[in-house]
Write an enzyme that holds these catalytic residues in place. Structure first.
Site, PDB file in Angstrom:
ATOM      1  N   ASP A   1       4.655 -11.638  -4.566  1.00  0.00           N
ATOM      2  CA  ASP A   1       3.745 -12.715  -4.959  1.00  0.00           C
ATOM      3  C   ASP A   1       2.691 -12.268  -5.962  1.00  0.00           C
ATOM      4  O   ASP A   1       2.078 -13.099  -6.621  1.00  0.00           O
ATOM      5  CB  ASP A   1       3.077 -13.318  -3.722  1.00  0.00           C
ATOM      6  CG  ASP A   1       4.024 -14.267  -3.023  1.00  0.00           C
ATOM      7  OD1 ASP A   1       4.901 -14.807  -3.722  1.00  0.00           O
ATOM      8  OD2 ASP A   1       3.910 -14.448  -1.810  1.00  0.00           O
TER       9      ASP A   1
ATOM     10  N   HIS B   1       2.640  -5.786   2.842  1.00  0.00           N
ATOM     11  CA  HIS B   1       3.741  -6.581   3.383  1.00  0.00           C
ATOM     12  C   HIS B   1       4.016  -6.129   4.803  1.00  0.00           C
ATOM     13  O   HIS B   1       3.906  -4.942   5.100  1.00  0.00           O
ATOM     14  CB  HIS B   1       5.012  -6.427   2.524  1.00  0.00           C
ATOM     15  CG  HIS B   1       5.972  -7.548   2.738  1.00  0.00           C
ATOM     16  ND1 HIS B   1       6.875  -7.556   3.764  1.00  0.00           N
ATOM     17  CD2 HIS B   1       6.121  -8.718   2.075  1.00  0.00           C
ATOM     18  CE1 HIS B   1       7.563  -8.687   3.715  1.00  0.00           C
ATOM     19  NE2 HIS B   1       7.128  -9.415   2.709  1.00  0.00           N
TER      20      HIS B   1
END
Ligand code: CMC
Length: 428
Positions: free
Chosen positions: A364, A307
């Site tokens: 996700d 991320h």
């Protein structure tokens, strides 16, 4: 005493104010840099550049903190409804009972889309990706509501546009799926709550009623809350920049939807399942794929890992992982692909390559697995992300418009040819 930052350029010192946010994060305000010195800053991917001051979402990537309007994501995910969180993000405070009821009723009253829009759906090929259809449909809403074209017309017009969009998005999202399987569109049922109504439009048939399992509606409510805002990510920054030209809300959100579609952003949830399928079809050798992800000459990346801002853990992933385990357990799902996911997660968390780069499973990685368990088709995963992110985009757009932010227009460092004369074709 207010702090300043000093830059020395060509032997001259320039001073710039240091701005401090409410959580003590600091920024150097370089908005006068070019005017004073002729220099600009260069920061591809905006890794160090703040584009706005915002009071909506606070995120600390090192500590794994995420708060909407000051409220921790953990509390909201456990106790609130998605509609309540939408109100909170858009209007800045938790609603009273009356405010929440009025908001819910207004949204419920606008769930139908104009009948003419059905023809747009029918014109798309069945294989059209629902994200492409959804972005076009959201932009098309502007053509039915001319009063939305001027975002500054009145607060009342702004509110009705916001409520219409929140109300119609589940209908448009479900219809983009129904169209892809060439099934008849199901109309919204206004007696159902937001999540159950969406599930009804996705899974009911004229021949068969569908009543969403409360476990599934609750899981969806949590997932939408976790995705509701995430400060200046790619799609939100896009929504704000596009909206800064003073184009209408529908067009600005359509731009956010297209930015979210990419596999490095919201499209990752679809890519996670596709990656797991690929590994499974290849024999399920997880170590081989970990090696591929680490190989600089191989373009393969572990989807759902890493991320830009979370460098220790993604707090949304922590909540969703628990939800994921609980839902698979409750629904009694035993899918061999999940074993691959679990093995991948374990190996990657123990591997030095991933540990040294702070690459952890992100939201996700798990959301794709839950959506699969809820029988949401893979191509709809990113559409689900859109449903969740909508109130955040709206809140950010509203803040930008009401704050009178200037049009977004970055500079560049030109690296092309210097001036040269045109050469007639016969002499080239
Ligand atoms: N698999 C293998 N290596 C990776 C991965 C990955 N998923 N992600 C980053 N790396 C490596 C990368 O190669 C680089 O290594 P090195 O320093 O040796 O060159 C290092 O880690 C830093 O990566 P980066 O690309 O510079 O980091 P970034 O901040 O620009 O990118 C990211 C962040 C999310 C785009 C990236 O981690 C990625 O592509 N992840 C997979 C896609 C994904 O899951 N995206 C969803 C993000 S969460 C939903 C959302 O909010 O959008």
């Amino acid at each position: 005493m207010s702090e300043t930052a000093k830059f020395e350029l060509d032997g001259q010192v320039y001073e710039f104010p240091v701005i401090e946010g409410t959580e003590n994060e600091k920024a150097i305000d370089i908005s006068s840099l070019r005017g004073k010195s002729g220099y600009i800053t260069l920061d591809p991917g905006f890794k160090n550049t703040g584009s706005c001051q915002s009071a909506i979402t606070f995120l600390d990537g090192e500590k794994g903190i995420l708060r909407y309007r000051g409220y921790p994501i953990e509390q909201l995910a456990e106790k609130a409804t998605f509609i309540e969180v939408s109100y909170l993000l858009i209007y800045g405070h938790l609603p009273s009972t009356k405010q929440l009821n009025d908001f819910r009723i207004s949204i419920t009253r606008h769930t139908l889309v104009h009948e003419d829009m059905k023809q747009f759906f029918e014109a798309y090929p069945a294989k059209a990706h629902p994200m492409g259809v959804l972005a076009s449909m959201v932009c098309s809403l502007s053509t039915f509501y001319p009063e939305s074209l001027d975002p500054n017309r009145s607060d009342e017009d702004k509110d009705i546009t916001i409520h219409r969009l929140l109300a119609k998005l589940p209908t448009l999202a479900a219809w983009s799926y129904k169209n892809s399987v060439r099934h008849p569109f199901m109309y919204p049922k206004n007696k159902l709550d937001y999540c159950s109504n969406f599930l009804h439009m996705m899974f009911a048939m004229p021949t068969e009623d569908y009543l969403a399992d409360p476990i599934i509606s609750k899981a969806l409510n949590t997932l939408l809350i976790l995705h509701a805002d995430h400060e200046q990510n790619c799609s939100t920054a896009t929504t704000r920049v596009v909206g800064s030209s003073r184009v209408n809300l529908y067009a600005s959100i359509a731009a956010g939807i297209t930015a979210l579609w990419g596999p490095l952003h919201g499209g990752a949830n679809q890519s996670v399942i596709e990656m797991l399928e690929q590994i499974q079809n290849d024999g399920g050798d997880v170590d081989k794929w970990i090696l591929k992800a680490k190989d600089k000459n191989d373009s393969f990346r572990l989807m759902g890992f890493g991320h830009r801002v979370y460098k220790n853990f993604d707090p949304r992933a922590t909540i969703i992982k628990k939800e994921c385990d609980a839902i698979l357990d409750k629904l009694g799902i035993d899918d061999p692909m999940l074993d691959i996911a679990k093995k991948l997660e374990k190996v990657a968390l123990e591997d030095d390559y991933f540990k040294s780069r702070n690459l952890y499973p992100n939201v996700d990685f798990y959301s794709g697995i839950i959506y699969k368990a809820l029988k949401i088709p893979t191509e709809m995963f990113t559409v689900m992300f859109v449903l969740g992110r909508l109130p955040g985009w709206i809140a950010q757009w509203k803040e930008m418009i009401e704050g009178g932010e200037p049009i977004g227009r970055p500079r560049q460092v030109y690296t092309g040819e210097n001036e040269r004369d045109y050469v007639p074709i016969e002499k080239r």
